[in-house]
Scaffold this motif. Structure first.
Motif, PDB file in Angstrom:
ATOM      1  N   UNK A  33      66.408  24.763  76.916  1.00  0.00           N
ATOM      2  CA  UNK A  33      67.518  25.157  76.536  1.00  0.00           C
ATOM      3  C   UNK A  33      68.815  24.848  77.435  1.00  0.00           C
ATOM      4  N   UNK A  34      70.081  24.912  76.597  1.00  0.00           N
ATOM      5  CA  UNK A  34      71.239  24.067  77.426  1.00  0.00           C
ATOM      6  C   UNK A  34      72.365  25.222  77.613  1.00  0.00           C
ATOM      7  N   UNK A  46      72.872  30.191  76.822  1.00  0.00           N
ATOM      8  CA  UNK A  46      71.789  29.839  75.871  1.00  0.00           C
ATOM      9  C   UNK A  46      71.130  31.196  75.167  1.00  0.00           C
ATOM     10  N   UNK A  47      70.532  31.003  73.817  1.00  0.00           N
ATOM     11  CA  UNK A  47      69.982  32.080  73.222  1.00  0.00           C
ATOM     12  C   UNK A  47      68.934  32.897  73.961  1.00  0.00           C
ATOM     13  N   UNK A  48      68.119  32.332  74.979  1.00  0.00           N
ATOM     14  CA  UNK A  48      66.846  32.955  75.484  1.00  0.00           C
ATOM     15  C   UNK A  48      67.329  33.517  77.049  1.00  0.00           C
ATOM     16  N   UNK A  49      68.611  33.564  77.111  1.00  0.00           N
ATOM     17  CA  UNK A  49      68.933  33.897  78.571  1.00  0.00           C
ATOM     18  C   UNK A  49      70.153  35.095  78.346  1.00  0.00           C
ATOM     19  N   UNK A  70      64.708  35.928  78.904  1.00  0.00           N
ATOM     20  CA  UNK A  70      64.429  37.365  77.993  1.00  0.00           C
ATOM     21  C   UNK A  70      62.908  37.260  78.335  1.00  0.00           C
ATOM     22  N   UNK A  71      62.376  38.479  77.771  1.00  0.00           N
ATOM     23  CA  UNK A  71      60.735  38.992  77.758  1.00  0.00           C
ATOM     24  C   UNK A  71      60.057  37.887  77.075  1.00  0.00           C
ATOM     25  N   UNK A  72      58.589  37.816  77.423  1.00  0.00           N
ATOM     26  CA  UNK A  72      57.861  36.773  76.644  1.00  0.00           C
ATOM     27  C   UNK A  72      57.828  37.087  75.264  1.00  0.00           C
ATOM     28  N   UNK A 127      59.316  34.038  81.543  1.00  0.00           N
ATOM     29  CA  UNK A 127      60.139  35.133  81.041  1.00  0.00           C
ATOM     30  C   UNK A 127      60.303  36.013  82.152  1.00  0.00           C
ATOM     31  N   UNK A 128      61.665  36.808  82.139  1.00  0.00           N
ATOM     32  CA  UNK A 128      61.934  37.862  83.114  1.00  0.00           C
ATOM     33  C   UNK A 128      62.675  37.274  84.439  1.00  0.00           C
ATOM     34  N   UNK A 129      62.455  35.911  84.618  1.00  0.00           N
ATOM     35  CA  UNK A 129      62.949  35.330  85.992  1.00  0.00           C
ATOM     36  C   UNK A 129      64.560  35.190  85.824  1.00  0.00           C
ATOM     37  N   UNK A 130      65.037  35.485  87.074  1.00  0.00           N
ATOM     38  CA  UNK A 130      66.366  35.595  87.308  1.00  0.00           C
ATOM     39  C   UNK A 130      66.887  33.878  87.312  1.00  0.00           C
ATOM     40  N   UNK A 131      67.929  33.718  86.736  1.00  0.00           N
ATOM     41  CA  UNK A 131      68.477  32.331  86.637  1.00  0.00           C
ATOM     42  C   UNK A 131      70.093  32.276  87.206  1.00  0.00           C
TER      43      UNK A 131
END
Length: 167
Positions: free
Chosen positions: A134-135, A79-82, A120-122, A51-55
């Protein structure tokens, strides 16, 4: 008439990714957080994002044809969580899609684009899973040519912290 080749590969966790190759070919990559090298996918047994990491993503678009491509349109679906951070073009928050175009892609020319997102956050991750994969999907089209599609899978791990003990 456009002739295209289709190649499909399974994605860990279910489904498959299919690449349809016309003249504009797209290659989507993700930065391995352990090695700092761009690769196609990170599976459940590979290094994970938290959570919170830069991708960091990379999109490579190549003209495999024999003539100049006047315009290539690119879509990058997050993806939904990014969350979107930065990249070329315009980002639509509702569809989580980054769109941009490039002009005059010469035969055998490859252009590389960097795109940044953030996990996203935890508290926004599924509470029932400690690891979720995720994809991220990218597509390139040029005129009436067949679309080219490529995906990058990666996994997000929610680090479990032990509760403090009380006396």
């Amino acid at each position: 008439m456009v002739y295209a080749a289709v190649s499909c590969q399974p994605i860990h966790g279910g489904g498959q990714t299919c690449v349809t190759i016309g003249n504009a070919v797209i290659n989507k990559k993700i930065l391995n957080p352990s090695t700092n090298t761009f690769i196609d996918n990170l599976g459940v047994n590979d290094p994970k994002y938290q959570p919170g990491y830069i991708v960091n993503f990379r999109i490579e678009v190549t003209n495999n044809g024999d003539s100049n491509l006047a315009k290539v349109d690119v879509k990058d679906i997050f993806p939904k969580l990014v969350e979107f951070g930065s990249g070329p073009g315009n980002f639509d928050q509702k569809t989580k899609t980054l769109t941009f175009a490039m002009d005059n892609l010469a035969p055998n020319e490859t252009r590389i684009f960097g795109i940044v997102g953030k996990v996203v956050a935890a508290n926004q991750l599924p509470s029932s899973q400690s690891i979720v994969c995720v994809v991220n999907q990218a597509l390139a089209t040029s005129g009436n040519d067949a679309a080219s599609q490529d995906n990058s899978q990666f996994c997000i791990e929610r680090k479990v912290t032990s509760a403090p003990t009380t006396k």
